[in-house]
Design an enzyme around this catalytic site. Structure first.
Site, PDB file in Angstrom:
ATOM      1  N   ASP A 293       0.868  -1.163   0.000  1.00  0.00           N
ATOM      2  CA  ASP A 293       0.000   0.000   0.000  1.00  0.00           C
ATOM      3  C   ASP A 293       0.922   1.235   0.000  1.00  0.00           C
ATOM      4  OD1 ASP A 293      -3.230   0.520   1.577  1.00  0.00           O
ATOM      5  OD2 ASP A 293      -2.134   1.717   0.118  1.00  0.00           O
TER       6      ASP A 293
HETATM    7  C1  GLC Z   1      -4.393   4.101  -0.229  1.00  0.00           C
HETATM    8  C2  GLC Z   1      -5.271   2.942   0.172  1.00  0.00           C
HETATM    9  C3  GLC Z   1      -5.323   1.843  -0.846  1.00  0.00           C
HETATM   10  C4  GLC Z   1      -5.209   2.441  -2.232  1.00  0.00           C
HETATM   11  C5  GLC Z   1      -3.826   3.031  -2.367  1.00  0.00           C
HETATM   12  C6  GLC Z   1      -3.620   3.713  -3.725  1.00  0.00           C
HETATM   13  O1  GLC Z   1      -3.630   4.539   0.869  1.00  0.00           O
HETATM   14  O2  GLC Z   1      -5.012   2.352   1.436  1.00  0.00           O
HETATM   15  O3  GLC Z   1      -6.541   1.128  -0.636  1.00  0.00           O
HETATM   16  O4  GLC Z   1      -5.416   1.431  -3.208  1.00  0.00           O
HETATM   17  O5  GLC Z   1      -3.534   3.954  -1.328  1.00  0.00           O
HETATM   18  O6  GLC Z   1      -4.447   4.834  -3.829  1.00  0.00           O
END
Ligand code: GLC
Length: 749
Positions: A293
């Protein structure tokens, strides 16, 4: 000018033929070759270590829909071949520009992957995922994901960071809005539907996109519902509740996984070998790739799990993480770690290989621009059939929580439309609304109702804002309430009160909205009040439940939400939604969910007050609205279940049936739910578990027998040592809600 890559291929192909000829002479048994392995081998043979590391790096663009506002640094890294994927860049034009940079300005011209959070729609936005789950309609959920993939792929997106399959049992947690609720069976079925919808049946087609099962694992169990908070859970809960939806995604062929921000039992997910190596790779044989993430590698330092970002980089790749989203960790430290002998180059090679294989599967090496097609973009986005599908999903996602004959509305009555969300076109598409439009494209509840009721029969007053404390506009709302036949109030949350980093300690209606209901009720004590809700989580509606005559939960119903909700309000669509998550009486009951354990001192059902029992002295144990609850404009009567046997052996299957009759005076859908209770286990078992459901349509007066087949497979659970089904007595029922007492049992011998 011949593309450099083609030139290299000719050379490499010649080498392969040459060595192949030699091989042919002493041919080995034919090995099973993963598609494109040979192409990846030949390409990797040409790549430098830095270029291989580049494939494990993802950077973000600028959320721009007119073209990438990617930072000059990131463009520099793309040109160096040090970036394998970009997120938050979309539009055919924007992605084509960046892809051109990667394909034509780098040494080997390896195409980029473009990823984006296409969570419940891309341009045409569907109800939030918790709402879609309330439809219990797997075909419709899959269809919505397919439509999202059609639109996203037309604007250059290859990969969605969805489905979010985290089990959510805590309404304080803002991200409960993005999942399928509290139940492992329903959540697992929905996970499969999303993966199939996004990925379609052939990833080489240009209207299919990679799916991503996230956030692995346990994110929804954050302590106190506080986002990113610590997660501690027993192995049985991990295995029986939080892991299965992810395994279901693997079974459905999901191509990627994303790490969770949280730690799990002391080890942050992004550095957690047990979940990524032992379970994901070795047990489930997942062969796609894992992305972190956002900046999650660097966060291992904040977790207190890594000394510094370089150490974090080492821990992440050794845990089995393939690609680094936005930490820069892999780009900055992997080569150094390899040179120092702390990381074996095979780990980088394996990560690079999996990412390249995925790019081949998408056909990006045949045509890197096939998703960045401005002509197709114009043809596909916001197609009328997509907007119509979103309208239908909105109607099917609504849940009628209460109705004292106040709904459906009719076009003879005058209504007062009151509340801050009546004319709203911004919040209605909810959180994580991708490239959805918040400036006017969405259909408000007001517009939807206008389709059914002439302006002469509607009066409107906002009454108050969503969350400020100004009550100065109550008077106008009260005055119009006095003049009409019926009051419809549209209240709820702001769209960014749920979603990421949006946990609430108070799950009541924000601001002065409940005061407004109270004031209207006081002003018109004998007039029917209908409460229409837009919210991203279960709310504490204990007070509202006593003040109004009907409550319709619409979640955030999406771009066509106004139409879909009006279709339900006026009975064009008879509401069929069922809660995928429990609505507590108060935040003090959390966590509260239907399939809890009995404890050694349970309260006898329907007997809230007992001494020395597991209960509160101030509130009943029961929720305000239970999992699986949802009313209709008609009524469905369930017979007691019929069993094909009352005693079965492990080799048998059991057929469980019930006759369901529409005893009301309108046709409608009903979601019949199969529940079992394993009465005794080597570890304690939930008081009931959903093991099947069917959505049936019954005309008024019509009856239908609904049958389910149970096998020992369906009764398996993890007893802290292995997945087993244990002999003994089971209770079984087929109902339209989880709120019932069992009456039928069978024995497994
Ligand atoms: C965010 C979220 C995740 C998302 C990623 C990209 O922090 O936790 O669910 O897909 O970043 O935006």
């Amino acid at each position: 000018m011949m593309n450099k890559l083609i030139k290299y291929y000719i050379v490499v192909l010649f080498l392969i033929v040459l060595t192949g000829c030699n091989k042919a002479n002493n041919a080995k048994p034919k090995e099973v070759v993963t598609p494109f392995n040979a192409q990846v081998d030949s390409l990797m043979a040409l790549m430098t270590l830095q270029e291989k590391i580049g494939q494990t790096v993802m950077y973000s663009g600028g959320w721009s829909i007119t073209g990438p506002t990617v930072s000059s640094d990131n463009k520099k890294y793309i040109k160096e071949g040090s970036v394998g994927a970009m997120l938050n860049v979309y539009s055919a034009k924007g992605t084509r520009e960046l892809q051109k940079m990667a394909v034509e300005e780098t040494r080997l011209g390896i195409p980029l992957l473009f990823g984006y959070d296409v969570i419940h729609g891309f341009r045409t936005i569907f109800p939030i995922n918790l709402g879609l789950a309330a439809s219990w309609d797997l075909n419709d959920i899959q269809k919505g994901a397919r439509i999202a993939a059609e639109e996203a792929s037309a604007e250059g997106i290859h990969w969605t960071f969805a489905p979010m399959v985290d089990i959510g049992r805590d309404p304080r947690w803002g991200r409960i809005s993005e999942g399928a609720g509290e139940d492992v069976y329903l959540g697992s079925k929905i996970a499969k539907a999303y993966v199939k919808g996004f990925q379609g049946d052939d990833l080489s087609k240009h209207n299919t996109i990679l799916a991503c099962a996230k956030h692995f694992v346990g994110y929804g169990a954050a302590q106190a519902g506080r986002d990113y908070h610590t997660v501690n859970m027993g192995h049985d809960e991990l295995r029986n509740v939080y892991l299965p939806p992810f395994e279901a995604a693997v079974d459905a062929g999901v191509e990627t996984f994303m790490t969770a921000f949280n730690e799990l039992n002391g080890v942050p997910a992004t550095g957690n070998k047990f979940i990524f190596q032992d379970i994901l790779r070795n047990e489930w044989k997942f062969n796609g790739f894992v992305v972190t993430d956002y900046t999650a590698i660097n966060e291992l330092v904040e977790h207190g799990f890594a000394e510094n970002e370089k150490h974090a980089t080492e821990l992440a790749i050794k845990a089995g993480i393939d690609q680094d989203m936005m930490s820069s960790a892999n780009r900055l430290y992997l080569e150094e770690l390899i040179n120092e002998g702390k990381v074996d180059v095979s780990l980088v090679n394996n990560a690079c290989r999996k990412i390249l294989l995925t790019k081949y599967k998408l056909g990006l090496f045949d045509d890197p621009y096939r998703y960045s097609d401005e002509k197709r973009e114009k043809e596909v986005v916001y197609k009328a059939e997509f907007l119509e599908a979103a309208r239908k999903s909105a109607a099917m996602s609504t849940v009628l929580l209460k109705n004292n004959k106040a709904l459906p509305l009719n076009n003879k009555q005058t209504i007062a439309l009151i509340g801050p969300l009546v004319k709203d076109k911004e919040n209605i598409i909810g959180n994580w609304a991708a490239a959805g439009d918040r400036k006017g494209k969405a259909i408000s509840i007001y517009q939807g109702i206008h389709e059914y009721l002439s302006a002469s029969k509607i009066v409107y007053a906002k009454g108050c804002e969503i969350e400020d404390f100004d009550m100065s506009n109550f008077e106008k709302a009260i005055n119009i309430a006095k003049k009409v036949d019926k009051v419809v109030m549209v209240l709820g949350e702001d769209y960014d009160m749920s979603g990421e980093a949006a946990s609430r300690t108070n799950i009541k209606l924000p601001g002065r909205q409940t005061d407004l209901i109270r004031a209207i009720r006081k002003a018109v004590p004998n007039k029917q009040i209908v409460l229409v809700l837009m919210n991203g989580r279960p709310l504490d509606l204990s007070e509202e439940d006593n003040l109004v005559d009907a409550i319709l939960e619409t979640w955030f119903p999406g771009t066509s939400g106004g139409y879909g909700v009006a279709d339900v309000l006026f009975g064009t669509y008879n509401p069929s939604g069922k809660l995928p998550v429990t609505f507590p009486r108060t935040v003090g009951q959390i966590p509260i969910y239907y399939n809890m354990k009995n404890t050694g001192r349970p309260i006898p059902p329907r007997n809230p007050k007992q001494d020395y029992k597991s209960n509160y002295i101030d509130v009943p144990n029961t929720p305000l609205y239970p999992f699986g609850h949802g009313l209709s404009y008609t009524n469905f009567e369930y017979s007691e279940v019929q069993l094909s046997a009352t005693s079965i052996k492990f080799s048998d299957t059991l057929t469980v049936s019930a006759e369901i009759t529409n005893i009301g005076d309108v046709d409608g859908y009903e979601i019949a739910q199969l529940y079992v209770h394993d009465k005794v286990g080597s570890i304690t078992r939930p008081v009931k578990e959903l093991k099947g459901f069917k959505k049936i349509y019954l005309k008024k007066g019509e009856s239908q027998t609904v049958s389910f087949t149970l096998t020992v497979e369906n009764l398996k659970f993890y007893n802290n040592h292995e997945f087993v089904t244990e002999p003994g007595e089971f209770e079984v029922a087929i109902k339209g809600t989880s709120d019932f007492d069992f009456k039928q049992t069978f024995t497994l011998n």
